[in-house]
Enzyme design. Structure first.
Site, PDB file in Angstrom:
ATOM      1  N   ARG A 133       7.241   2.074   9.056  1.00 34.49           N
ATOM      2  CA  ARG A 133       8.198   1.109   9.607  1.00 34.49           C
ATOM      3  C   ARG A 133       9.478   1.011   8.780  1.00 34.49           C
ATOM      4  NH1 ARG A 133       3.205  -1.045  11.266  1.00 34.49           N
ATOM      5  NH2 ARG A 133       2.986  -2.088   9.262  1.00 34.49           N
ATOM      6  N   GLU A 168      -6.967  -3.892  -0.699  1.00 29.84           N
ATOM      7  CA  GLU A 168      -8.110  -4.804  -0.687  1.00 29.84           C
ATOM      8  C   GLU A 168      -9.418  -4.019  -0.826  1.00 29.84           C
ATOM      9  OE1 GLU A 168      -7.859  -7.397   2.614  1.00 29.84           O
ATOM     10  OE2 GLU A 168      -9.425  -8.734   1.844  1.00 29.84           O
TER      11      GLU A 168
END
Ligand code: AMP
Length: 173
Positions: free
Chosen positions: A60, A97
């Site tokens: 992006r 994570e």
């Protein structure tokens, strides 16, 4: 000047996994006047900074990055996930994570002493951006600027960056 850009960011709860509030920037980009506004805002922020390269983070960061590079008269450099860039690369990994990920840049992307603007759509924990900053630092640039369209401030991602990096974001949550 359109002040309330937030109303054009679409929030998708639980995407791509439960618990994430995904900030969708496609709803910003699809509005011609908002795209123009963002382009003008970014250009005004960086027009006098002597930027010679804009580096965008996959994927992006590949939307506003090249658009801004053209307006600034700078080159565009892609920072990509492993295995995508065809020539010799530098790589930096970062923890997510679950597990680790990495970003790569071509070894001949930037010359020593250039002024580089690193751009992505969103700053969350800062892991992706911090690894990208480490990639850019290998080229011994004169200055690194960091810009994201959106910053999730409570995650304090910018605290993980080297102190000499100049960080600016447009829409803050
Ligand atoms: P981070 O490394 O945690 O700062 O994550 C930044 C990268 O993950 C950016 O490339 C974002 O596009 C993406 N990202 C992380 N969190 C979100 C979110 N809540 N909404 C949209 N994109 C996100």
């Amino acid at each position: 000047m359109i002040m309330n850009l937030k109303q054009y960011v679409r929030n998708i709860p639980d995407f791509p996994v439960k618990g994430i509030q995904f900030k969708d920037v496609t709803t910003l980009f699809k509005e011609a006047k908002i795209l123009q506004e963002l382009s003008d805002m970014l250009y005004d922020k960086y027009r006098n900074c002597g930027i010679t390269k804009v580096a965008g983070i996959e994927s992006r960061g590949f939307i506003m990055g090249p658009l801004l590079a053209v307006r600034l008269g700078a080159g565009f450099i892609p920072i990509r996930k492993p295995g995508k860039l065809p020539a010799a690369v530098y790589e930096e990994s970062y923890s997510k994570e679950y597990g680790t990920d990495a970003v790569q840049i071509h070894k001949d992307a930037i010359s020593e002493g250039e002024t580089v603007l690193l751009h992505d759509d969103l700053l969350a924990t800062g892991g992706t951006m911090a690894a990208s900053i480490r990639l850019l630092a290998k080229f011994n640039p004169r200055q690194i600027y960091v810009n994201c369209l959106i910053e999730l401030e409570e995650l304090n991602g910018r605290a993980t960056f080297a102190p000499d990096v100049k960080v600016d974001t447009i829409i803050k949550y």
